[in-house]
Design a protein around this motif. Structure first.
Motif, short mmCIF file in Angstrom:
data_model
loop_
_atom_site.label_atom_id
_atom_site.label_comp_id
_atom_site.label_asym_id
_atom_site.label_seq_id
_atom_site.Cartn_x
_atom_site.Cartn_y
_atom_site.Cartn_z
N LYS A 165 -3.35 -0.33 0.73
CA LYS A 165 -2.40 -0.31 -0.38
C LYS A 165 -1.50 0.92 -0.37
CE LYS A 165 -4.30 -4.00 -1.95
NZ LYS A 165 -3.70 -5.25 -1.47
N GLY A 188 -0.17 3.43 -2.83
CA GLY A 188 -0.36 3.88 -4.22
C GLY A 188 0.64 4.94 -4.62
N GLY A 192 2.42 7.10 -1.69
CA GLY A 192 3.29 7.47 -0.58
C GLY A 192 3.31 8.96 -0.30
N GLU A 193 2.41 9.71 -0.94
CA GLU A 193 2.43 11.16 -0.75
C GLU A 193 1.06 11.74 -0.40
OE1 GLU A 193 4.11 12.32 -4.57
OE2 GLU A 193 5.97 12.70 -3.48
N GLY A 194 0.11 10.86 -0.08
CA GLY A 194 -1.21 11.36 0.29
C GLY A 194 -2.02 11.87 -0.88
N GLU A 195 -1.63 11.51 -2.09
CA GLU A 195 -2.32 12.03 -3.27
C GLU A 195 -3.32 11.05 -3.86
OE1 GLU A 195 -1.94 15.04 -4.92
OE2 GLU A 195 -0.60 15.82 -3.39
N CYS A 196 -3.31 9.79 -3.44
CA CYS A 196 -4.16 8.81 -4.14
C CYS A 196 -5.18 8.12 -3.24
CB CYS A 196 -3.30 7.77 -4.85
SG CYS A 196 -2.66 6.48 -3.78
N GLY A 197 -4.98 8.11 -1.95
CA GLY A 197 -6.00 7.57 -1.04
C GLY A 197 -6.03 6.06 -0.93
N THR A 204 -5.89 4.62 2.70
CA THR A 204 -6.79 5.20 3.70
C THR A 204 -7.15 4.20 4.79
OG1 THR A 204 -7.69 6.65 2.00
CG2 THR A 204 -8.99 6.39 4.01
N ASN A 217 -4.65 9.31 5.50
CA ASN A 217 -3.72 8.59 4.64
C ASN A 217 -2.67 7.96 5.54
OD1 ASN A 217 -4.17 11.50 2.91
ND2 ASN A 217 -4.60 9.58 1.87
N ILE A 247 -14.90 11.62 -1.86
CA ILE A 247 -13.84 10.73 -2.35
C ILE A 247 -12.86 11.47 -3.25
CG2 ILE A 247 -15.13 8.56 -2.10
CD1 ILE A 247 -15.72 8.76 -5.16
N GLU A 248 -12.78 12.80 -3.09
CA GLU A 248 -11.89 13.57 -3.97
C GLU A 248 -10.42 13.23 -3.72
OE1 GLU A 248 -12.65 17.69 -3.22
OE2 GLU A 248 -12.22 17.52 -1.09
N GLY A 249 -10.13 12.65 -2.59
CA GLY A 249 -8.74 12.30 -2.30
C GLY A 249 -8.41 10.85 -2.64
N ASN A 250 -9.29 10.19 -3.37
CA ASN A 250 -9.06 8.79 -3.75
C ASN A 250 -9.06 8.69 -5.27
OD1 ASN A 250 -10.43 8.78 -1.00
ND2 ASN A 250 -9.75 6.66 -1.16
N LEU A 251 -7.92 8.31 -5.82
CA LEU A 251 -7.84 8.19 -7.27
C LEU A 251 -8.24 6.79 -7.72
CD1 LEU A 251 -4.43 9.99 -7.96
CD2 LEU A 251 -6.73 10.95 -8.16
N SER A 297 -7.46 16.97 0.65
CA SER A 297 -8.49 15.95 0.54
C SER A 297 -9.08 15.71 1.92
CB SER A 297 -7.86 14.65 0.04
OG SER A 297 -6.97 14.15 1.02
N GLN A 326 -9.02 13.13 3.75
CA GLN A 326 -8.07 12.41 4.61
C GLN A 326 -7.01 13.36 5.15
OE1 GLN A 326 -9.28 11.35 1.65
NE2 GLN A 326 -8.95 9.18 1.32
N LEU A 352 -7.70 19.13 -3.52
CA LEU A 352 -6.61 18.25 -3.98
C LEU A 352 -5.82 18.88 -5.11
CD1 LEU A 352 -5.71 15.33 -3.08
CD2 LEU A 352 -6.62 14.55 -5.25
N MET A 395 -2.94 2.22 -10.76
CA MET A 395 -2.89 2.48 -9.32
C MET A 395 -1.90 1.55 -8.64
SD MET A 395 -4.60 5.10 -9.21
CE MET A 395 -4.22 5.33 -7.49
N PRO A 418 -14.91 14.71 -8.25
CA PRO A 418 -15.77 15.89 -8.45
C PRO A 418 -15.76 16.43 -9.89
CG PRO A 418 -14.39 16.15 -6.49
CD PRO A 418 -13.89 14.95 -7.23
#
Lengths: 157, 288, 786
Positions: A40, A42, A44-49, A52, A61, A132-136, B101, B103, B194, C210, C720
């Motif tokens: 998906k 979400g 486009g800036e690598g902030e939501c994951g 992945t 990302n 999973i800190e990079g996945n919102l 992150s 990734q 992040l 999302m 976290p």
């Protein structure tokens, strides 16, 4: 768009060729050129994951990756994970643990969980949360996602 | 959007330097900054795009002459997992753990982070504190030449470095921490990673008894580039850590920076954090 | 023969029916759909905060190869205003009132070409004075945001039948007002031993679904319109689109692909939707219009920002005497549901606790800021923040434990409040006691208070807050109903066709469970169809925590009719009376013994392939026994009310101001747990959404411009950061609820900010009246106190 270039890579185990313009992202290659929509967009800036994927076994990302950099690499998307025993276990655990609500973040979460469990087959809860800190996710509050990953790890024994 | 006419994926540093000598190029390493910046229209592509990722000699971490030699293509994840980095420059490993992150850590490179030269760049603060130098390679008249610059000189302003258009950052050299070294790293925010820091602080020094020597303090996101807190370093140099010296150093650091106010923090709060967190780092060090 | 015992799915942990598709990436959201011949739509936004449009030139954009249409307001002179107050033309005619305002739109063969075409559109503006403070906007000489009728210079209104524009501007900047009174506040104040007053400031946050907003619109050759839309209210939209487009509603079909998050953001029509339809009409091709994430931040609704002045009083013994509220709602440039949040806010003010005398007054004021829509909790997070902060302040001033103080004033079952709400079931007192026990509230509060003055970097605190919210729908329209069509096939499988939409909350699974409960079927025997207005019966939409309650009762109604029909037929075939029979595991059984008598599938086939030849197909329409409020805002607006109490434990870093949420202990009156997995998911997700509202999220708006339109600086809670949680369900078995359940979708998000405020006060002695509790804000407050 600049002149296109031919690239060759492996996608979900299948040797694949595509013609891409140099500015194109790997995400756009996967979704728009190759028509696999499980990954998906979400942010486009690598902030939501949400985008992945695994590249040579590591999660990245795909929205931040240049399509032309896929040359010679092995890509695995959510569509390819079902065929992988760990991937199938994670998907099953997400279903059973109630880790899916709207589901938009889920493919990215599942792929990221795969990356995490490959590196740490028996992660602590803290490692999962950091993993999973990079996945919102806006629906679940992450609790059941963490639980699903724990469950998938437990099922590995 | 400017057209990319040529895409090169050189296999060696020599080849890459030769291509760079031939004309203006956009360099691609991890892509994690370049891709969103190009989408936002913040970078214009040069006619030539050089993908550096196939250059084996720019990867890997080695120890030579007591220095860590980190290839420009080493990812943040590789730094984080590297035994030599943990041992010889633990502050860098610590900062890597707070970087974006998983990734992005898997894709972003140390060279990319340095060349991007963000005032809040996560690798810049620990590397500046550690006294890192960068090695730049070019091929001006047919032979590969390298020059080495202290990181402090390399960084000029936000997004600006002393890298010439015909050069590429090949290696980051980091002196190994002394056996009596102490270090602390702080990054503000409520998340472990992040997060673009409102303030970050790196502290590296040698500790003899309760006194600090060769004190190096680097501050992120308080100036156009990552900066050293020279006044604070001077107040600490050779002194025994006690409430008075620690407070004096914290005040000196706060007073020597002139941060801006933006959506992440006000200038006032940034200065307060510099003061409070430097004092906290020093008092942690004093206790151990 | 195998005895079949009665089994139930109610209260079990049931995996969502749509989860396997979603977990494997097979679900197709609107972003994943493409129609043959589809064009891509893009919108040009003003970028000006407040300006006159002097000139628009689209000629260069039209000349770009691959561009099929470029439209401005001049191309759609018949467009009608949208939104709750019909004050918002999709394409702006003569002036723009915020930077997100839509000036022109392009349909092209690719997104890139559409984007390139936008850059070729020339617009000349003349800037107008900007109003970004609602208090300034109330000044008598303030410039007007909506001074003259829209469409005044459109000029070609004859092009469309019945086109006069409904909205005619306003002589002031008041978008809406709400005035509610009960009892006599002056008398209440005279009766009070203690009066406290504070002004609370609630900020902008936004939904951050999302999956970004998107729509595909297509006309067929007869002029019928199909929209693939993320709306939460398909049937209301059908009607509204008909009005906007001057079309017969019968010619509009809305198909809802799975939605990547709703949370209230999709309850109103926003300009991009009619604009996409305009483009489809202009080009005769399907047009897809999907936001970028930045656009999602800039042009989506927000939660309503509020300045809330609260005056509260009580007697020395802790009896509440009165509450008086005055709020200013920054309405932004246009009116959507945010302006109407007083409907819910006044309920909390008047009826969460027993208060004899109340007044509530809201002015929603036009400015050049973003405008607010509905957002999970609908004003209740804001109202509860103020009311529950005051409950602690009063308890402390009186020297009464805040739990005791709340218990003393809490509602009981059977209460009819002065606003007219009837609490047939009410678990508030049990929620209070349960949450306090789970969070060890009283002991910890005393212990932490004693440590406030001690040295140390980290301080801990606990805070308590409760909430009241509609739990049985909300009759804000003349009907709050939902229809169901249930059909059984020859093999005993059920297709449940319901008006109730699935937006990720798990409604289709709960509805299937309720049907299985009536028909004695396994979940695998039920398919749910819920996403096409051409097929599904009417429903008012997914909002107000209503779907399980209303859609559930509707599904049960249809299932019971099917059950009666089956049992009647079975009675004839078995010779036993229908009431002696039951449906279990796909069999007709004898109710008392559990002896299987006949397979359900066989019975259905025997009905179908007989002389009388009939199918088991039923319909049901459920309308809850609630009431539309009168003009004084009085009336029993919901068929049931949900209650909850939460205890929040925090740790405050006094050197940075960072607040960490350690633990949330919640007790929720949910009526009855239907799907334990699903309800836990709703509550957990709601808690974290409340955490974001309290601690991390803020849409920063400066001089009418959004400064942080990206996840980089708009901080959603990440994994976290989540707290430990403990949740207890209080099952009050509501008589009207489906199997006793109440709605719960919004409840968990509501108390967190209020409880966090109280916890920070317990930790530090400092009360902060404005959200969010970002490190800088908390640090500043701590410094000012010192």
């Amino acid at each position: 768009m600049s002149p296109k270039r031919e690239i060759a890579f492996t996608l979900n185990g299948v040797p694949t060729r595509a013609s891409v313009s140099p500015e194109l992202s790997a995400l756009a290659l996967i979704r728009e050129v190759l028509g696999l929509t499980g990954t998906k967009l979400g942010c486009g800036e690598g902030e939501c994951g949400a985008c992945t994927i695994l590249v040579d076994g590591r999660s990245v990302n795909s929205c931040l990756m240049f399509a032309l950099d896929c040359e010679g690499r092995s890509l695995v998307t959510i569509e390819g994970l079902a065929a992988d025993p760990l991937g199938a276990r994670i998907e099953q655990a997400f279903v059973e643990a109630g880790a899916v609500q709207c589901g938009f973040c889920t493919p990215g979460m599942v792929v990221q969980a795969h990356n995490l469990l490959t590196a740490h087959p028996h992660p602590t809860r803290e490692q999962i949360r950091r993993g999973i800190e990079g996945n919102l996710c806006r629906c679940t509050g992450y609790f059941k996602i963490v639980e699903a990953i724990e469950r998938a790890a437990g099922a590995q024994e | 959007m400017a057209e990319i006419e040529r895409v090169l994926a050189p296999a060696s540093l020599d080849e890459a330097a030769e291509a760079l000598a031939a004309g203006e190029a956009t360099l691609l390493a991890g892509g994690t900054d370049l891709m969103p910046a190009s989408h936002a229209g913040k970078v214009r592509f040069a006619p030539m795009l050089i993908n550096l990722r196939r250059i084996a000699e720019l990867s890997g971490i080695a120890v030579e002459d007591g220095e860590l030699r980190i290839g420009t293509l080493v990812t943040i994840a590789e730094l984080l997992g590297d035994e030599a980095v943990r041992e010889r420059c633990p502050i860098l490993a610590e900062a890597a753990d707070h970087f974006a992150s998983p990734q992005i850590r898997n894709a972003a490179t140390i060279g990319g982070n340095l060349c991007n030269a963000s005032p809040a760049g996560d690798m810049l603060v620990p590397l500046l504190a550690a006294g890192a130098r960068v090695e730049l390679a070019s091929k001006p008249d047919g032979t590969l030449v390298r020059r080495v610059l202290p990181l402090e000189e390399f960084l000029v302003g936000p997004g600006r470095t002393r890298r010439r258009p015909d050069e590429l950052l090949a290696t980051v050299r980091v002196p190994a921490a002394a056996p009596d070294a102490i270090w602390r790293f702080f990054k503000s925010g409520t998340r472990p990673a992040l997060d673009i820091s409102a303030v970050s602080i790196g502290l590296l020094a040698r500790k003899a008894g309760n006194a600090l020597h060769e004190v190096r303090i680097a501050l992120g996101a308080v100036a156009p580039t990552v900066v050293r807190a020279r006044a604070a370093e001077a107040t600490l140099e050779g002194r025994v850590l006690n409430p008075e010296t620690m407070e004096a150093a914290a005040c000196a650091a706060r007073d020597e920076v002139h941060p801006i106010s933006d959506v992440r923090a006000s200038a006032w709060y940034r200065k307060e954090l510099i003061h409070n967190m430097l004092r906290r780092m020093l008092s942690d060090v004093a206790e151990t | 023969m195998q005895i079949i015992a009665r089994e139930t799915l109610i209260g079990k942990r049931i995996a969502k029916l749509d989860a396997p598709e979603k977990a494997s990436g097979k679900t197709r959201y609107i972003h994943d759909l493409d129609l043959p011949g589809q064009l891509y739509g893009k919108i040009l936004r003003s970028g000006r905060v407040h300006a006159k449009i002097l000139r628009i030139d689209t000629s260069k954009a039209k000349a770009l190869p691959g561009v099929h249409a470029v439209i401005t307001a001049a191309d759609v002179p018949w467009q009608r205003p949208i939104g709750v107050a019909r004050d918002h033309l999709p394409l702006k005619t003569d002036r723009v009132r915020s930077p997100r305002d839509e000036i022109a739109a392009v349909a092209a063969q690719s997104e890139e070409i559409a984007q390139a075409a936008l850059r070729l559109i020339e617009v000349e503006y003349e800037d107008l004075p900007v109003l970004t403070d609602p208090l300034d906007a109330l000044a008598p000489d303030a410039p007007l945001i909506h001074p003259e009728p829209h469409g005044a210079d459109g000029g070609t209104e004859h092009l469309k039948p019945g086109a006069p524009v409904a909205y005619s501007g306003r002589p002031d900047n008041l978008a809406m007002t709400f005035d509610y009174e009960q009892g006599d506040v002056a008398r209440g104040e005279a009766d009070s031993d203690l009066v406290v007053e504070d002004t609370f400031r609630l900020h902008y946050v936004t939904h951050c679904c999302m999956g970004v907003s998107g729509i595909i619109a297509e006309f067929d050759s007869s002029g019928n319109l199909t929209m693939y839309s993320n709306t939460q209210v398909p049937f209301l939209h059908k009607r509204e689109f008909a009005e906007i487009l001057g079309m017969d509603p019968a010619r509009i079909r809305i198909i809802q692909p799975p939605i990547g998050g709703g949370f209230g953001s999709k309850l109103d029509i926003y300009p991009f939707e009619p604009i996409c339809v305009f483009l489809a009409r202009a080009t005769g091709r399907p047009v897809k219009l999907v936001f970028s994430r930045e656009e999602e931040f800039l042009a989506s609704p927000t939660r309503q920002p509020v300045i809330l002045k609260l005056r509260s009083g009580c007697r020395r013994d802790g009896t509440l005497t009165f509450r008086a509220v005055e709020t200013i709602h920054d309405n932004g440039a246009y009116t959507s549901w945010g302006a109407t949040t007083p409907f819910v806010m006044m309920q909390t003010v008047s009826s969460l606790y027993r208060v004899p005398h109340c007044s509530y007054h809201t002015k929603a004021v036009y400015t050049n800021n973003p405008y607010a829509g509905s957002f999970r909790g609908y004003g209740n997070l804001q109202a509860t923040f103020a009311v529950e902060s005051h409950m602690d302040r009063m308890a402390d001033a009186l020297g009464i434990d805040p739990l005791e103080f709340r218990l003393k004033n809490a509602q009981d079952p059977g209460e009819v409040t002065p606003q007219g709400m009837q609490f047939k079931t009410c678990g508030l007192k049990e929620c209070l006691k349960s949450a306090a026990e789970l969070g060890d509230y009283q002991a910890k509060r005393r212990a932490y208070a004693a440590l406030q003055a001690e040295p140390g970097r980290f301080k801990r605190g606990v805070g308590l807050a409760s909430m009241l919210h509609v739990g049985g729908g909300a009759k804000i329209y003349p009907s709050d109903g939902c229809g169901t069509i249930l059909k059984m096939d020859d093999f005993g499988a059920v297709t449940l066709i319901t008006g109730a939409s699935e937006i990720g909350q798990g409604s289709e699974t709960v509805l299937a469970q309720l049907v299985c409960e009536e028909l004695g079927l396994p979940l695998s025997a039920v398919r749910v169809v819920n996403n096409d207005t051409e097929i599904t019966p009417w429903d008012v939409g997914v909002h107000a925590s209503r779907t399980t309650f209303i859609g559930g009762n509707s599904a049960i109604g249809a299932a019971r009719k099917a059950r009666a029909k089956i049992l009647d037929a079975a009675a004839k075939q078995t010779g036993l009376p229908a009431q002696a029979l039951d449906l279990r595991a796909g069999q007709i059984v004898e109710e008392r013994s559990g002896n299987p008598l006949l397979s359900l599938a066989k019975l259905i086939r025997s009905l179908h392939f007989s002389d009388k030849a009939e199918l088991v197909m039923t319909t049901h329409y459920y309308e809850p026994p609630s009431h539309h409020q009168d003009r004084q805002f009085k009336g029993d607006v919901s068929a049931a009310y949900a209650w909850a109490s939460q205890v929040v434990e925090v740790e405050v870093d006094t050197e940075t101001g960072a607040v960490r949420l350690l633990k949330v202990s919640g007790a929720h009156d949910v009526g009855r747990v239907l799907n334990r997995l699903g309800i836990e998911g709703q509550i957990e997700g709601g808690i974290v959404m409340g955490q974001g509202y309290a601690l991390t999220e803020e849409l920063i708006v400066e001089q009418g411009r959004i400064r942080n339109p990206a996840f980089r600086d708009y901080k959603l809670v990440t994994a976290p950061e989540i707290p430990e949680i403990a949740v207890r369900f209080v099952e009050t078995l509501d008589g009207e609820g489906p199997q006793g359940a109440k709605g719960v979708g919004e409840a968990p998000a509501i108390c967190i900010a209020a409880a966090t405020a109280n916890a920070i006060e317990n930790a530090t002695g400092v009360r902060i009246l404005a959200l969010p509790f970002t490190p800088e804000k908390v640090y500043r407050a701590l410094r000012e106190e010192r």
